[in-house]
Motif scaffolding. Structure first.
Motif, PDB file in Angstrom:
ATOM      1  N   MET A 136      -5.934   9.690  -2.665  1.00  0.00           N
ATOM      2  CA  MET A 136      -6.548  10.358  -1.528  1.00  0.00           C
ATOM      3  C   MET A 136      -5.593  10.397  -0.339  1.00  0.00           C
ATOM      4  SD  MET A 136      -9.411  11.510  -2.546  1.00  0.00           S
ATOM      5  CE  MET A 136      -9.534  12.290  -0.950  1.00  0.00           C
ATOM      6  N   GLY A 137      -4.786   9.351  -0.170  1.00  0.00           N
ATOM      7  CA  GLY A 137      -3.792   9.354   0.895  1.00  0.00           C
ATOM      8  C   GLY A 137      -2.768  10.448   0.707  1.00  0.00           C
ATOM      9  N   VAL A 138      -2.381  10.684  -0.548  1.00  0.00           N
ATOM     10  CA  VAL A 138      -1.426  11.758  -0.841  1.00  0.00           C
ATOM     11  C   VAL A 138      -2.027  13.103  -0.465  1.00  0.00           C
ATOM     12  CG1 VAL A 138      -0.179  12.951  -2.680  1.00  0.00           C
ATOM     13  CG2 VAL A 138      -0.278  10.450  -2.668  1.00  0.00           C
ATOM     14  N   LYS A 139      -3.251  13.360  -0.895  1.00  0.00           N
ATOM     15  CA  LYS A 139      -3.889  14.646  -0.620  1.00  0.00           C
ATOM     16  C   LYS A 139      -4.103  14.859   0.875  1.00  0.00           C
ATOM     17  CE  LYS A 139      -6.491  15.656  -4.855  1.00  0.00           C
ATOM     18  NZ  LYS A 139      -7.762  16.237  -5.323  1.00  0.00           N
ATOM     19  N   LEU A 140      -4.660  13.860   1.542  1.00  0.00           N
ATOM     20  CA  LEU A 140      -4.994  14.005   2.954  1.00  0.00           C
ATOM     21  C   LEU A 140      -3.744  14.077   3.827  1.00  0.00           C
ATOM     22  CD1 LEU A 140      -7.946  11.484   2.968  1.00  0.00           C
ATOM     23  CD2 LEU A 140      -8.156  13.926   3.444  1.00  0.00           C
ATOM     24  N   GLY A 141      -2.788  13.173   3.574  1.00  0.00           N
ATOM     25  CA  GLY A 141      -1.571  13.164   4.372  1.00  0.00           C
ATOM     26  C   GLY A 141      -0.780  14.447   4.230  1.00  0.00           C
ATOM     27  N   SER A 142      -0.722  14.963   3.021  1.00  0.00           N
ATOM     28  CA  SER A 142      -0.032  16.222   2.784  1.00  0.00           C
ATOM     29  C   SER A 142      -0.709  17.365   3.529  1.00  0.00           C
ATOM     30  CB  SER A 142       0.009  16.512   1.279  1.00  0.00           C
ATOM     31  OG  SER A 142       0.586  17.765   1.015  1.00  0.00           O
ATOM     32  N   ALA A 143      -2.061  17.398   3.505  1.00  0.00           N
ATOM     33  CA  ALA A 143      -2.792  18.453   4.208  1.00  0.00           C
ATOM     34  C   ALA A 143      -2.613  18.360   5.716  1.00  0.00           C
ATOM     35  CB  ALA A 143      -4.275  18.375   3.853  1.00  0.00           C
ATOM     36  N   MET A 144      -2.340  17.159   6.222  1.00  0.00           N
ATOM     37  CA  MET A 144      -2.073  16.989   7.651  1.00  0.00           C
ATOM     38  C   MET A 144      -0.669  17.439   8.040  1.00  0.00           C
ATOM     39  SD  MET A 144      -3.823  13.265   8.314  1.00  0.00           S
ATOM     40  CE  MET A 144      -5.582  12.996   8.046  1.00  0.00           C
ATOM     41  N   GLY A 145       0.173  17.682   7.040  1.00  0.00           N
ATOM     42  CA  GLY A 145       1.527  18.153   7.310  1.00  0.00           C
ATOM     43  C   GLY A 145       2.589  17.083   7.287  1.00  0.00           C
ATOM     44  N   ALA A 146       2.205  15.845   6.944  1.00  0.00           N
ATOM     45  CA  ALA A 146       3.187  14.757   6.885  1.00  0.00           C
ATOM     46  C   ALA A 146       4.033  14.875   5.622  1.00  0.00           C
ATOM     47  CB  ALA A 146       2.476  13.409   6.922  1.00  0.00           C
ATOM     48  N   ASP A 147       5.195  14.264   5.652  1.00  0.00           N
ATOM     49  CA  ASP A 147       6.102  14.182   4.504  1.00  0.00           C
ATOM     50  C   ASP A 147       5.710  12.919   3.734  1.00  0.00           C
ATOM     51  OD1 ASP A 147       8.242  13.780   2.766  1.00  0.00           O
ATOM     52  OD2 ASP A 147       9.700  14.596   4.167  1.00  0.00           O
ATOM     53  N   ILE A 148       5.057  13.094   2.586  1.00  0.00           N
ATOM     54  CA  ILE A 148       4.454  11.974   1.858  1.00  0.00           C
ATOM     55  C   ILE A 148       5.350  11.510   0.704  1.00  0.00           C
ATOM     56  CG2 ILE A 148       2.477  11.196   0.508  1.00  0.00           C
ATOM     57  CD1 ILE A 148       1.762  11.731   3.393  1.00  0.00           C
ATOM     58  N   THR A 149       5.543  10.200   0.635  1.00  0.00           N
ATOM     59  CA  THR A 149       6.228   9.556  -0.484  1.00  0.00           C
ATOM     60  C   THR A 149       5.271   8.546  -1.111  1.00  0.00           C
ATOM     61  OG1 THR A 149       8.431   9.772   0.492  1.00  0.00           O
ATOM     62  CG2 THR A 149       8.138   8.045  -1.165  1.00  0.00           C
ATOM     63  N   VAL A 150       5.218   8.527  -2.430  1.00  0.00           N
ATOM     64  CA  VAL A 150       4.432   7.509  -3.133  1.00  0.00           C
ATOM     65  C   VAL A 150       5.363   6.392  -3.577  1.00  0.00           C
ATOM     66  CG1 VAL A 150       2.993   6.981  -5.139  1.00  0.00           C
ATOM     67  CG2 VAL A 150       2.699   9.151  -3.926  1.00  0.00           C
ATOM     68  N   LEU A 151       4.951   5.151  -3.330  1.00  0.00           N
ATOM     69  CA  LEU A 151       5.641   3.967  -3.827  1.00  0.00           C
ATOM     70  C   LEU A 151       4.711   3.291  -4.829  1.00  0.00           C
ATOM     71  CD1 LEU A 151       6.984   2.574  -0.428  1.00  0.00           C
ATOM     72  CD2 LEU A 151       8.200   4.007  -2.075  1.00  0.00           C
ATOM     73  N   SER A 152       5.025   3.432  -6.098  1.00  0.00           N
ATOM     74  CA  SER A 152       4.180   2.910  -7.157  1.00  0.00           C
ATOM     75  C   SER A 152       4.990   1.987  -8.050  1.00  0.00           C
ATOM     76  CB  SER A 152       3.599   4.067  -7.979  1.00  0.00           C
ATOM     77  OG  SER A 152       2.672   3.606  -8.929  1.00  0.00           O
ATOM     78  N   LYS A 159       2.139  16.708  -7.904  1.00  0.00           N
ATOM     79  CA  LYS A 159       1.188  17.815  -7.984  1.00  0.00           C
ATOM     80  C   LYS A 159       0.161  17.739  -6.856  1.00  0.00           C
ATOM     81  CE  LYS A 159      -2.050  17.688 -11.094  1.00  0.00           C
ATOM     82  NZ  LYS A 159      -2.764  17.692 -12.401  1.00  0.00           N
ATOM     83  N   LEU A 160      -0.208  16.523  -6.458  1.00  0.00           N
ATOM     84  CA  LEU A 160      -1.223  16.350  -5.426  1.00  0.00           C
ATOM     85  C   LEU A 160      -0.669  16.467  -4.017  1.00  0.00           C
ATOM     86  CD1 LEU A 160      -3.371  13.459  -6.933  1.00  0.00           C
ATOM     87  CD2 LEU A 160      -3.739  15.910  -7.090  1.00  0.00           C
ATOM     88  N   GLY A 161       0.663  16.555  -3.880  1.00  0.00           N
ATOM     89  CA  GLY A 161       1.216  16.817  -2.552  1.00  0.00           C
ATOM     90  C   GLY A 161       2.351  15.930  -2.096  1.00  0.00           C
ATOM     91  N   ALA A 162       2.706  14.904  -2.868  1.00  0.00           N
ATOM     92  CA  ALA A 162       3.825  14.053  -2.463  1.00  0.00           C
ATOM     93  C   ALA A 162       5.152  14.807  -2.577  1.00  0.00           C
ATOM     94  CB  ALA A 162       3.870  12.800  -3.327  1.00  0.00           C
ATOM     95  N   LYS A 163       6.050  14.536  -1.630  1.00  0.00           N
ATOM     96  CA  LYS A 163       7.395  15.122  -1.686  1.00  0.00           C
ATOM     97  C   LYS A 163       8.316  14.275  -2.573  1.00  0.00           C
ATOM     98  CE  LYS A 163       6.821  18.482   1.372  1.00  0.00           C
ATOM     99  NZ  LYS A 163       7.360  18.328   2.740  1.00  0.00           N
ATOM    100  N   GLU A 164       8.111  12.948  -2.542  1.00  0.00           N
ATOM    101  CA  GLU A 164       8.954  12.023  -3.307  1.00  0.00           C
ATOM    102  C   GLU A 164       8.063  10.979  -3.969  1.00  0.00           C
ATOM    103  OE1 GLU A 164      12.146  12.391  -3.664  1.00  0.00           O
ATOM    104  OE2 GLU A 164      12.617  13.834  -2.073  1.00  0.00           O
ATOM    105  N   TYR A 165       8.598  10.367  -5.025  1.00  0.00           N
ATOM    106  CA  TYR A 165       7.842   9.359  -5.777  1.00  0.00           C
ATOM    107  C   TYR A 165       8.846   8.348  -6.311  1.00  0.00           C
ATOM    108  CZ  TYR A 165       3.859   7.792  -8.662  1.00  0.00           C
ATOM    109  OH  TYR A 165       2.808   7.084  -9.210  1.00  0.00           O
ATOM    110  N   TYR A 166       8.674   7.082  -5.942  1.00  0.00           N
ATOM    111  CA  TYR A 166       9.634   6.049  -6.341  1.00  0.00           C
ATOM    112  C   TYR A 166       8.925   4.877  -7.007  1.00  0.00           C
ATOM    113  CZ  TYR A 166      13.153   8.380  -3.458  1.00  0.00           C
ATOM    114  OH  TYR A 166      14.039   9.291  -2.919  1.00  0.00           O
ATOM    115  N   ALA A 167       9.625   4.247  -7.930  1.00  0.00           N
ATOM    116  CA  ALA A 167       9.115   3.062  -8.618  1.00  0.00           C
ATOM    117  C   ALA A 167       9.552   1.807  -7.865  1.00  0.00           C
ATOM    118  CB  ALA A 167       9.629   3.017 -10.046  1.00  0.00           C
ATOM    119  N   THR A 168       8.596   0.958  -7.530  1.00  0.00           N
ATOM    120  CA  THR A 168       8.927  -0.261  -6.800  1.00  0.00           C
ATOM    121  C   THR A 168       9.426  -1.368  -7.723  1.00  0.00           C
ATOM    122  OG1 THR A 168       6.598  -0.935  -6.910  1.00  0.00           O
ATOM    123  CG2 THR A 168       7.330   0.259  -4.941  1.00  0.00           C
TER     124      THR A 168
END
Length: 348
Positions: free
Chosen positions: A189-205, A216-225
Motif C-alpha cells: 500500500m505504501g508503494v501504491k500511495l507514495g507513487s500516486a503522491m508523486g514520490a520516488d519510491i524504492t522498496v527494500l525487501s 508494477k505497483l509503482g516502485a522505481k527501484e527494488y533492492y534486496a536487504t
C-alpha cells in the motif's frame, strides 16, 4: 438486542470458531451496517493470541470493514440506507475531552477500539468485523467511493491509512525519495500511495522475490536487504524511510540510508526494543519516529484520494471458515498481499 453472527477467539491457544452474540441497540446517531467484507490484519493475530497481553475473550476480530448501510438513526445526516461505507480501527472516542483534536484523533485519550475494547459507556464490549453486522456512531463511519470495489477497499481502513498518514505527514511527493521497508500487506500500500503522491519510491525487501510486483505497483527501484551491497550503494539516499516490518533488522544500517534531516518512521511493531547507536542519528540530524493509523478525517481523505487514483489493496478473498488457515499463511508471508473475508460465506 440485535443478534449478530461471526467468528470469535475464545482462548489464546484455540482456533477461531462460529460465534453468535448481541450488538447494542442503535441510537439516534448510529448507523447499522451489513458487513460484506473484512480484511485480516496482523494486529488481529496479535490480539486473539494475546501476544500484546490485553486480550479479553471472546473476541470477534476485524477492523478493516466494508459494507452497506442497512439502517440509520433519526439524527443521522451523512448516510442513508444503501450507502457504501467503511469502518476502521476505532468506533468512538471521548468527544468531551479537552485534548480532543480531530486531525490527530488517533493519538488522543478515550479512543474506543473496534474490537477487544469497550464502547463509550465503558461497559459494552466492542466486537469487530468478522461478523455480519455492526452498529457504529455516524462520526466513525466513512464513505467508500463508488468506483472502488468493496472487497479490495476493506484493507484501506487499516493498511491503507497506516501508510497514507506518514506519507502525508512527512510530505512525500515530487522530488522526495522514499523507501518502503517490506513488501507485504502494509508495504504494497505504501508503494501504491507514495507513487500516486508523486514520490520516488524504492522498496527494500529481504529478497527480490516480489520485485516484479513492486515495480508494477509503482516502485522505481527494488533492492534486496540480504545483499550487503544494498546498504553501501544506497547510503545517504532517502528523505523518508517507512518500516512496515516487525522482524528484527539492523536499525543502524537502515539509518545509514537516510539523507541529512531524513526520517525513519516505524509502523510495524517489533517485539523487542529498538537498538540504535547515538551516532547513527547525531551526525545527520536524523530522526526516528512512529506513526499509528489516522484520524477519521484523514481516513476519509485517504479513501477519497484512493477513489481519485483508483487505488485499492491487492487481495486474496477467502471464506470465513478459512480464517485459521489464513492466519498461518500471514505468519509465513504467504499472501499477496491482504486476505479479505467474504462475509456472505457465513451463510454457507
Amino acid at each position: 438486542m440485535p443478534i449478530a453472527r461471526g467468528y470469535a477467539a475464545t482462548d489464546a491457544s484455540k482456533p477461531l470458531t462460529p460465534f453468535t452474540f448481541e450488538r447494542r441497540e442503535p441510537n439516534a446517531d448510529d448507523v447499522v451496517i451489513d458487513i460484506k467484507f473484512a480484511g485480516i490484519c496482523h494486529s488481529d493475530i496479535h490480539t486473539v493470541r494475546n501476544e500484546w497481553k490485553n486480550a479479553v475473550y471472546p473476541i470477534v476480530p476485524g477492523h478493516e470493514i466494508a459494507g452497506i448501510v442497512s439502517a440509520v438513526g433519526s439524527a443521522v445526516t451523512k448516510f442513508k440506507v444503501g450507502d457504501r461505507v467503511g469502518v476502521g480501527c476505532f468506533v468512538d472516542s471521548c468527544i468531551g475531552c479537552a485534548e480532543r483534536d480531530l486531525d490527530r484523533e488517533q493519538y488522543m485519550p478515550g479512543l474506543c477500539g473496534t474490537y477487544n475494547d469497550f464502547e463509550a459507556d465503558g461497559k459494552t464490549r466492542t466486537q469487530g468485523g468478522y461478523s455480519d453486522s455492526i452498529v457504529v456512531r455516524e462520526g466513525y463511519v466513512m464513505s467508500i467511493p463508488d468506483n472502488l470495489p468493496l472487497d479490495a477497499s476493506a484493507p484501506l481502513l487499516c493498511a491503507g491509512i497506516t501508510l497514507y498518514s506518514p506519507l502525508r505527514h512527512w510530505n512525500a511527493g515530487p522530488g522526495k525519495k522514499v523507501a518502503i521497508v517490506g513488501m507485504g500487506g502494509l508495504g504494497h500500500m505504501g508503494v501504491k500511495l507514495g507513487s500516486a503522491m508523486g514520490a520516488d519510491i524504492t522498496v527494500l525487501s529481504q529478497s527480490l522475490s516480489k520485485k516484479e510486483d513492486g515495480l508494477k505497483l509503482g516502485a522505481k527501484e527494488y533492492y534486496a536487504t540480504n545483499d550487503p551491497e544494498t546498504f553501501t550503494k544506497l547510503a545517504g539516499t532517502f528523505d523518508l524511510i517507512i518500516c512496515t516490518v516487525s522482524a528484527e533488522i539492523d536499525w543502524n544500517a537502515y539509518l545509514g540510508l537516510l539523507k541529512v534531516d531524513g526520517s525513519f518512521v516505524v509502523v510495524g511493531a517489533p517485539e523487542n526494543p529498538i537498538p540504535v547507536h547515538a551516532f547513527s542519528i547525531i551526525p545527520g540530524r536524523k530522526s526516528i519516529s512512529g506513526s499509528m493509523i489516522g484520524s477519521i478525517k484523514e481516513t476519509q481523505e485517504m479513501l477519497d484520494f484512493c477513489g481519485k487514483h483508483n487505488i485499492v489493496s491487492e487481495i486474496e478473498k477467502i471464506n470465513i471458515d478459512q480464517v485459521n488457515e489464513a492466519y498461518e499463511r500471514v505468519l509465513k508471508s504467504d499472501v499477496r498481499y491482504r486476505f479479505v473475508i467474504d462475509i456472505a460465506s457465513l451463510a454457507a
